[in-house]
Design a protein around this motif. Structure first.
Motif, PDB file in Angstrom:
ATOM      1  N   ALA A  88       0.934  -1.259  -0.006  1.00  0.00           N
ATOM      2  CA  ALA A  88       0.088   0.148   0.149  1.00  0.00           C
ATOM      3  C   ALA A  88       0.940   1.203  -0.130  1.00  0.00           C
ATOM      4  CB  ALA A  88      -0.825  -0.037   1.286  1.00  0.00           C
ATOM      5  N   THR A  89       0.416   2.500  -0.480  1.00  0.00           N
ATOM      6  CA  THR A  89       1.117   3.645  -0.466  1.00  0.00           C
ATOM      7  C   THR A  89       0.480   4.875  -0.106  1.00  0.00           C
ATOM      8  OG1 THR A  89       0.282   4.089  -2.772  1.00  0.00           O
ATOM      9  CG2 THR A  89       2.415   2.672  -2.634  1.00  0.00           C
ATOM     10  N   VAL A  90       1.243   5.667   0.096  1.00  0.00           N
ATOM     11  CA  VAL A  90       0.767   7.112   0.482  1.00  0.00           C
ATOM     12  C   VAL A  90       1.936   7.954  -0.035  1.00  0.00           C
ATOM     13  CG1 VAL A  90       0.640   9.000   2.390  1.00  0.00           C
ATOM     14  CG2 VAL A  90       0.044   6.608   2.876  1.00  0.00           C
ATOM     15  N   LEU A 159       3.581  10.801   6.893  1.00  0.00           N
ATOM     16  CA  LEU A 159       4.076  10.021   7.764  1.00  0.00           C
ATOM     17  C   LEU A 159       2.688   9.763   8.579  1.00  0.00           C
ATOM     18  CD1 LEU A 159       5.998   8.474   8.887  1.00  0.00           C
ATOM     19  CD2 LEU A 159       6.907  10.253  10.172  1.00  0.00           C
ATOM     20  N   VAL A 160       2.148  10.746   9.108  1.00  0.00           N
ATOM     21  CA  VAL A 160       1.016  10.316   9.906  1.00  0.00           C
ATOM     22  C   VAL A 160      -0.163   9.420   9.362  1.00  0.00           C
ATOM     23  CG1 VAL A 160      -1.140  11.236  11.061  1.00  0.00           C
ATOM     24  CG2 VAL A 160       0.932  12.355  11.069  1.00  0.00           C
ATOM     25  N   ALA A 161      -0.527   9.807   7.856  1.00  0.00           N
ATOM     26  CA  ALA A 161      -1.266   8.878   7.216  1.00  0.00           C
ATOM     27  C   ALA A 161      -0.796   7.241   6.910  1.00  0.00           C
ATOM     28  CB  ALA A 161      -1.461   9.382   5.853  1.00  0.00           C
ATOM     29  N   ALA A 162       0.514   7.289   6.794  1.00  0.00           N
ATOM     30  CA  ALA A 162       0.910   5.984   6.434  1.00  0.00           C
ATOM     31  C   ALA A 162       0.933   5.109   7.764  1.00  0.00           C
ATOM     32  CB  ALA A 162       2.566   6.112   6.287  1.00  0.00           C
ATOM     33  N   LEU A 163       1.373   5.928   9.028  1.00  0.00           N
ATOM     34  CA  LEU A 163       1.176   5.310  10.265  1.00  0.00           C
ATOM     35  C   LEU A 163      -0.114   4.630  10.730  1.00  0.00           C
ATOM     36  CD1 LEU A 163       3.237   7.694  12.445  1.00  0.00           C
ATOM     37  CD2 LEU A 163       3.919   5.373  11.769  1.00  0.00           C
ATOM     38  N   THR A 164      -1.181   5.459  10.330  1.00  0.00           N
ATOM     39  CA  THR A 164      -2.592   5.135  10.734  1.00  0.00           C
ATOM     40  C   THR A 164      -3.061   4.017   9.869  1.00  0.00           C
ATOM     41  OG1 THR A 164      -3.391   6.788   9.330  1.00  0.00           O
ATOM     42  CG2 THR A 164      -3.219   7.203  11.666  1.00  0.00           C
ATOM     43  N   GLN A 165      -2.204   3.768   8.880  1.00  0.00           N
ATOM     44  CA  GLN A 165      -2.826   2.401   7.973  1.00  0.00           C
ATOM     45  C   GLN A 165      -2.102   1.045   8.451  1.00  0.00           C
ATOM     46  OE1 GLN A 165      -2.501   3.114   3.657  1.00  0.00           O
ATOM     47  NE2 GLN A 165      -3.307   5.410   3.928  1.00  0.00           N
ATOM     48  N   LEU A 166      -1.006   1.252   9.331  1.00  0.00           N
ATOM     49  CA  LEU A 166      -0.452  -0.047   9.834  1.00  0.00           C
ATOM     50  C   LEU A 166      -1.317  -0.951  10.759  1.00  0.00           C
ATOM     51  CD1 LEU A 166       3.091   1.531  10.263  1.00  0.00           C
ATOM     52  CD2 LEU A 166       2.144   0.134   8.248  1.00  0.00           C
ATOM     53  N   LEU A 175       5.522   5.031   2.081  1.00  0.00           N
ATOM     54  CA  LEU A 175       5.304   6.601   2.094  1.00  0.00           C
ATOM     55  C   LEU A 175       6.399   7.199   1.179  1.00  0.00           C
ATOM     56  CD1 LEU A 175       4.508   9.262   3.156  1.00  0.00           C
ATOM     57  CD2 LEU A 175       6.297   9.007   4.936  1.00  0.00           C
ATOM     58  N   VAL A 176       5.913   8.201   0.289  1.00  0.00           N
ATOM     59  CA  VAL A 176       6.730   8.877  -0.961  1.00  0.00           C
ATOM     60  C   VAL A 176       6.470  10.203  -0.863  1.00  0.00           C
ATOM     61  CG1 VAL A 176       7.356   9.046  -3.038  1.00  0.00           C
ATOM     62  CG2 VAL A 176       6.775   6.881  -2.327  1.00  0.00           C
ATOM     63  N   ALA A 177       7.435  10.937  -0.216  1.00  0.00           N
ATOM     64  CA  ALA A 177       7.169  12.545  -0.324  1.00  0.00           C
ATOM     65  C   ALA A 177       8.130  13.257  -1.314  1.00  0.00           C
ATOM     66  CB  ALA A 177       7.150  13.122   1.178  1.00  0.00           C
ATOM     67  N   SER A 178       7.632  13.882  -2.183  1.00  0.00           N
ATOM     68  CA  SER A 178       8.224  14.770  -3.139  1.00  0.00           C
ATOM     69  C   SER A 178       7.908  16.162  -3.614  1.00  0.00           C
ATOM     70  CB  SER A 178       8.406  13.743  -4.632  1.00  0.00           C
ATOM     71  OG  SER A 178       7.097  13.614  -5.099  1.00  0.00           O
ATOM     72  N   ASP A 179       8.717  16.854  -4.010  1.00  0.00           N
ATOM     73  CA  ASP A 179       8.461  18.213  -4.599  1.00  0.00           C
ATOM     74  C   ASP A 179       9.218  18.624  -5.684  1.00  0.00           C
ATOM     75  OD1 ASP A 179       6.489  19.426  -2.797  1.00  0.00           O
ATOM     76  OD2 ASP A 179       7.890  19.102  -1.107  1.00  0.00           O
ATOM     77  N   THR A 180       8.774  19.209  -6.737  1.00  0.00           N
ATOM     78  CA  THR A 180       9.387  20.071  -7.772  1.00  0.00           C
ATOM     79  C   THR A 180       9.073  21.306  -7.885  1.00  0.00           C
ATOM     80  OG1 THR A 180       7.782  19.224  -9.128  1.00  0.00           O
ATOM     81  CG2 THR A 180       9.539  17.776  -8.975  1.00  0.00           C
ATOM     82  N   PRO A 181      10.025  22.260  -8.445  1.00  0.00           N
ATOM     83  CA  PRO A 181       9.804  23.681  -8.495  1.00  0.00           C
ATOM     84  C   PRO A 181       8.623  24.001  -9.594  1.00  0.00           C
ATOM     85  CG  PRO A 181      11.991  23.116  -8.716  1.00  0.00           C
ATOM     86  CD  PRO A 181      11.403  21.760  -8.951  1.00  0.00           C
ATOM     87  N   TYR A 182       7.967  25.102  -9.446  1.00  0.00           N
ATOM     88  CA  TYR A 182       7.074  25.795 -10.219  1.00  0.00           C
ATOM     89  C   TYR A 182       8.100  26.565 -11.298  1.00  0.00           C
ATOM     90  CZ  TYR A 182       2.875  24.999  -7.956  1.00  0.00           C
ATOM     91  OH  TYR A 182       1.723  24.550  -7.282  1.00  0.00           O
TER      92      TYR A 182
END
Length: 280
Positions: A88-90, A159-166, A175-182
Motif C-alpha cells: 500500500a502507498t501514501v 507519515l501520519v497517514a502511513a502510520l494510521t494504515q499499519l 510513504l513517498v514525499a516529493s516536490d518539484t519547483p514551479y
C-alpha cells in the motif's frame, strides 16, 4: 514504531529508505553528509533518474514530479528488498506537478480560443494522484493508495497517514514525499529551489529484522516542542526551502543510528513527535 496518532498504540518497523535531492543522490551516498562527516553540497542540482519501470510511451510523458516520486519509491523498495506490487502507498506532495500546472495555465490563458485545448496527457498528469497512478500501474500493485497535500507539512502529514494504515495483519506501507519547483511566474510566489524525493517503507512489527523503531505522537505544537533543525547548515537551509526536505532531521538521526527525539511540524497547530530506537 509506536504511535498514539489515533489514540491506539501501534508498533511498526522501518524497513527501507529512498532519498534523492540536491547534493544527495541516494541514501547510501548521503550517509557521510547526514552523519556530519562531510559538508552538504546542496548547490549540486538533483539528477532525476529515468523511471525504467514505465513503458517507453509513459516514460516520455512523465514529468519531473512523477519521475522523482517513482525514483524515491523504487530506491526504498530496493533498500528493503521488498516486492512493490504488494505494498500500500501514501504519496505526499506540497505542490504536485508545478511544471504541468504552469503549462496548463499558459494554454488556458491563450488569446486564441483554438489554442486553449488541453491535451489528454496534460490533463491526466494534472491530478494530485498522478504519481501514485503511474507507480501502481508500473509495478502492477492492486493495493490501496492515498495521495495528499499538507503544504509545508506534507512529509509529516504523509507519515501520519502511513502510520494510521499499519495493521498487524497488513502488508507494509510505502510513504513517498516529493516536490518539484514551479516555473516563473509561479516560482516567485512559491519558490522551491530544486527537486527532492524521500521514501520510507514502514511495516507492522514482526519477527523480521528492522532498521529502526520509532515512537510517534501527533501533539499540539506547544506540547511537541520546537521543530528539529538539521545539524548541517546546508541541510538546514534545504529543510527550510523544500517541504519534502522536512524529512532531513529524521534522516540525520537515522544515519547516526543513535536514540533521538525528532519533532516535525504538520501544521501551525500540530507537530509529530518521533522517538527513535535502534536494535542492538
Amino acid at each position: 514504531m509506536t504511535t498514539s496518532v489515533t489514540g491506539a498504540t501501534i508498533r511498526a518497523d522501518l524497513l527501507g529508505l529512498g532519498l534523492i535531492g540536491p547534493g544527495l543522490p541516494s541514501w547510501d551516498a548521503a550517509q557521510a553528509v547526514l552523519r556530519g562527516e562531510a559538508a552538504a553540497d546542496t548547490a549540486e542540482r538533483t539528477v532525476v533518474p529515468v523511471p525504467m519501470r514505465l513503458p517507453p510511451a509513459e516514460r516520455r510523458r512523465a514529468g519531473a514530479a512523477i519521475r522523482i516520486a517513482l525514483a524515491a519509491a523504487e530506491a526504498a523498495c530496493a533498500h528493503a528488498e521488498a516486492d512493490p506490487a504488494t505494498l500500500a502507498t501514501v504519496f505526499a506532495s506540497s505542490s504536485g506537478d508545478g511544471a504541468n500546472c504552469h503549462a496548463l495555465c499558459e494554454t488556458l490563458a491563450a488569446e486564441d480560443p483554438a489554442a486553449r485545448l488541453v491535451s489528454p496527457t496534460r490533463f491526466t498528469n494534472s491530478v494530485h494522484n498522478a504519481a501514485s497512478g503511474y507507480w501502481h500501474i508500473a509495478v502492477g500493485s492492486p493495493e490501496a493508495s492515498t495521495s495528499l497535500c499538507g503544504f509545508d507539512g506534507s512529509f509529516a502529514a504523509g507519515l501520519v497517514a502511513a502510520l494510521t494504515q499499519l495493521r498487524p495483519d497488513a502488508a507494509p506501507v510505502l510513504l513517498v514525499a516529493s516536490d518539484t519547483p514551479y516555473p516563473e511566474p509561479l516560482h516567485a510566489t512559491r519558490p522551491l529551489p530544486d527537486t527532492m524525493g524521500v521514501a520510507l517503507l514502514l511495516a507492522p512489527a514482526g519477527p523480521g529484522e528492522a532498521r529502526c523503531w520509532l515512537g510517534a505522537a501527533l501533539l499540539p505544537a506547544e506540547r511537541a516542542g520546537v521543530p528539529t533543525r538539521c545539524r548541517d547548515a546546508g541541510l538546514e537551509a534545504l529543510r527550510q526551502a523544500i517541504p519534502a526536505a522536512q524529512a532531513l532531521p529524521l534522516l540525520e538521526a537515522l544515519a547516526r543510528r543513535l536514540p533521538a527525539v525528532v519533532v516535525l511540524p504538520v501544521s501551525p497547530a500540530q507537530s509529530l513527535r518521533l522517538v527513535l530506537e535502534f536494535p542492538a
